[in-house]
Scaffold this active site. Structure first.
Site, short mmCIF file in Angstrom:
data_model
loop_
_atom_site.label_atom_id
_atom_site.label_comp_id
_atom_site.label_asym_id
_atom_site.label_seq_id
_atom_site.Cartn_x
_atom_site.Cartn_y
_atom_site.Cartn_z
N ARG A 1 0.76 -1.22 -0.01
CA ARG A 1 -0.11 0.12 0.01
C ARG A 1 0.83 1.13 0.07
NH1 ARG A 1 -5.00 1.94 -1.33
NH2 ARG A 1 -6.07 2.84 0.24
N ASP B 1 -7.71 8.58 -0.17
CA ASP B 1 -8.18 7.49 0.58
C ASP B 1 -8.44 7.79 2.09
OD1 ASP B 1 -9.24 6.04 -1.52
OD2 ASP B 1 -7.80 4.35 -1.28
N GLU C 1 -3.51 8.35 -4.18
CA GLU C 1 -4.01 7.23 -3.23
C GLU C 1 -4.06 7.98 -1.39
OE1 GLU C 1 -5.71 4.15 -2.96
OE2 GLU C 1 -3.97 4.18 -4.59
N SER D 1 -8.09 0.85 3.11
CA SER D 1 -8.43 0.63 1.93
C SER D 1 -9.43 -0.51 1.85
CB SER D 1 -7.17 -0.35 1.06
OG SER D 1 -7.71 -0.94 0.00
N THR E 1 -9.64 0.60 -9.43
CA THR E 1 -8.39 -0.47 -9.01
C THR E 1 -8.41 -1.69 -10.48
OG1 THR E 1 -9.74 -1.75 -7.53
CG2 THR E 1 -8.09 -0.25 -6.60
N GLY F 1 -13.04 -1.65 -7.57
CA GLY F 1 -14.30 -0.67 -7.23
C GLY F 1 -14.24 -0.07 -6.07
#
Length: 579
Positions: A111, A439, A436, A463, A398, A485
């Site tokens: 990640r 998020d 990212e 995530s 993704t 998704g």
């Protein structure tokens, strides 16, 4: 983390130990129609991915004697070219790996990480309010330190069979010789606006008039070929400590309107983490997936654990099943919002969240005749007294790769650059950078109470990616599943598992079956599908129903007595193939 499956089978819905933004109703990646698929059937091995050129690269590596990991690496490198909007070397990934010989399961966390300069107020505007989503996304501010290159290298060191350099050959051929622009890539480029403002991306993806290259246009990427050769020869160090990294830093920090603060030390200090897998029982099966900072496995297992109290096989597909599924989703997402975050910063009560007794108590809150509406988080056992505010969060797109090799080793890997086309920054090395960091929760606290998923330096954003491996009652590999998704991934994967395990659909039918569920907001049904008519029955039970695009990209492989069956989501362009 590496665990023996016998330990997982001995645990009842337990973790295997190792030594507020608005909810988005926009599809993570826009729909571009469906491509009719047929069930893949093979006897020796199988790979399923979102683009046929990438899948073929995986098959080439398997035919050359490569392992499941070798094939997944080749697939990822090609996806960077043919599906650049979804994943690539500028992003991150989670990998779940099954070693058949050792009968051990391992999970690797690649990640992205917030740079050291990131602060809790990273996405707060001068007016003291959270930035708009796209204002935060576009530019260097949203870019996390990428993890995919180190993840690929680490996985190859552990489980690779072919030489590292061999795995780059399929992608190098396509980068040098070119590949044809697919209908999906063309369609998404046509809908995209911000990417046109990046000069490198504009020159690569569009013609002189700013129109996306047409379907069938042969697209070459010589600068990405240079990146591939640098990695091929120098490994991940060439990326994190070499010229590639310098180009990343320059692109992030020099963005003209929204620069970020990433440094060379951020890149150099990045590490792949081996995490504790989360394994739990569902009827006769054991479901294993990725633990925090992913919420995927926990939420999927909570949903399945609640549905285990219902006779889903008898109920079958229909509005009654959708009601139960949505209610379980509400309860799971309520817990996810409050408790999930990076375990290095937040004490996540994983053991309690998937405790069989706790999940059963949550299932009792489901009324067969009436929707809960907005569910509240529960009080799982084994939690600490830390108090955080809930965060729904916005997560986007993704890609997913499922592979089983000739020895029965398996990889389930979900890989991302977050939003479609990421931060809309393309490096001189020919790949897009992630966004990212969006998020994270934009507001660091709610009513003075800190949010578990707030931005902090060195932290990994929560995530929903849920790469999953399923074992049968005898501990044998049974299925390899996952999907892109955003936060919808949880429902996509849980739906696919119910369809395969309860409704006995083959994997192609299961992945193509209409998507549905709730993220503790409205009940969402994929519009234009056979599930749309169920809306009235749900509304009669008090559901607020929204018909939306639900562009999954689920890849599923199921083990059969004859070999393997595979399904590649018709919402994308991939296939499930092998020998």
């Amino acid at each position: 983390m590496r665990v023996l499956l016998s330990a997982a089978l001995g645990a009842s819905l337990s973790i295997i130990a190792s030594p507020s933004q608005a909810q988005s109703t926009v599809a993570p990646e826009a729909a571009t129609g469906r491509t009719a698929k047929t069930l893949g059937v093979t006897s020796r091995d199988m790979v399923a991915a979102a683009n046929p050129l990438a899948t073929e690269a995986g098959r080439e590596i398997l035919r050359a004697g490569g392992s499941a990991v070798d094939a997944a690496i080749a697939v990822q490198l090609v996806l960077n070219l043919v599906e650049p909007q979804s994943s690539g070397l500028g992003g991150g990934a989670f990998m779940v790996h099954w070693d058949q010989t050792r009968r051990s399961l391992s999970t690797l966390d690649g990640r992205e990480v917030a740079p050291a300069a990131a602060t809790p107020n990273l996405f707060m505007g001068a007016d003291g309010k959270p930035m708009g989503f796209m204002a935060a996304v576009v530019g260097g501010r949203s870019v996390g330190v990428p993890g995919t290159p180190k993840l690929l290298e680490e996985a190859h060191k552990r489980w690779g069979r072919l030489p590292w350099a061999r795995l780059f050959e399929p992608a190098l051929r396509l980068a040098d010789e070119g590949f044809t622009v697919s209908p999906r890539l063309n369609g998404l480029l046509g809908m995209e606006k911000a990417l046109l403002n990046d000069p490198i991306a504009r020159a690569y993806f569009y013609d002189a008039d700013g129109k996306p290259w047409p379907v069938g246009h042969v697209l070459k990427n010589p600068t990405f070929a240079q990146t591939l050769r640098a990695l091929q020869q120098g490994g991940a160090k060439a990326y994190y400590e070499g010229g590639i990294g310098k180009e990343i830093i320059a692109a992030v920090t020099s963005h003209p309107t929204n620069p970020g603060g990433m440094t060379s030390d951020d890149l150099k200090n990045y590490s792949v983490e081996e995490r504790s897998a989360v394994c739990g029982k569902y009827r006769a099966y054991t479901i294993c997936g990725m633990g925090p900072p992913s919420s995927g496995a926990i939420a999927v297992q909570q949903i399945l654990g609640m549905l285990e109290t219902k006779d889903m096989a008898r109920i079958g597909p229909g509005p009654e099943a959708l009601h139960l599924f949505s209610e379980a989703g509400r309860l799971a997402f309520a817990d996810r919002a409050l408790y999930l975050g990076d375990p290095a910063f937040v004490s996540v009560p994983v053991r309690g969240l998937v405790d069989r007794g706790y999940v059963a108590s949550r299932a009792k809150l489901i009324d067969a005749e009436k929707s809960i509406g907005r569910a509240k988080a529960g009080e799982p056992p084994f939690r600490r007294a830390d108090i955080f505010a809930p965060s729904d969060g916005i997560e986007h797109g993704t890609s997913h790769i499922s592979v089983v090799d000739k020895d029965g080793d398996a990889v389930s890997m979900t890989t991302t650059i977050e939003d479609g086309f990421g931060s809309r920054i393309m490096t001189k090395g020919g790949f897009l950078l992630n966004n990212e960091l969006t998020d994270f929760n934009f507001a660091p606290d709610e009513n003075g109470v800190p949010v578990a998923n707030r931005v902090e330096p060195g932290k990994r954003p929560r995530s929903s990616m849920a790469p999953t491996i399923v074992f049968d009652n005898f501990g044998r590999l049974y299925a390899v599943v996952g999907s892109p998704g955003g936060s919808l991934i949880i429902n996509f994967v849980a739906k696919t598992l119910v369809a395969i395990l309860d409704w006995k659909m083959d994997p192609q039918r299961a992945v193509d079956f209409p998507n549905f569920g709730s993220r503790n907001g409205p009940t969402e049904i994929e519009k234009g599908t056979e599930a749309e008519p169920w809306k009235a029955a749900l509304e009669a039970k008090g559901h607020e129903v929204r018909l939306i695009e639900m562009t999954s990209g689920t890849q599923a492989i199921v083990v059969t007595p004859e070999g393997y069956q595979g399904g590649a989501d018709s919402r994308r362009e991939g296939v499930a193939i092998g020998d």
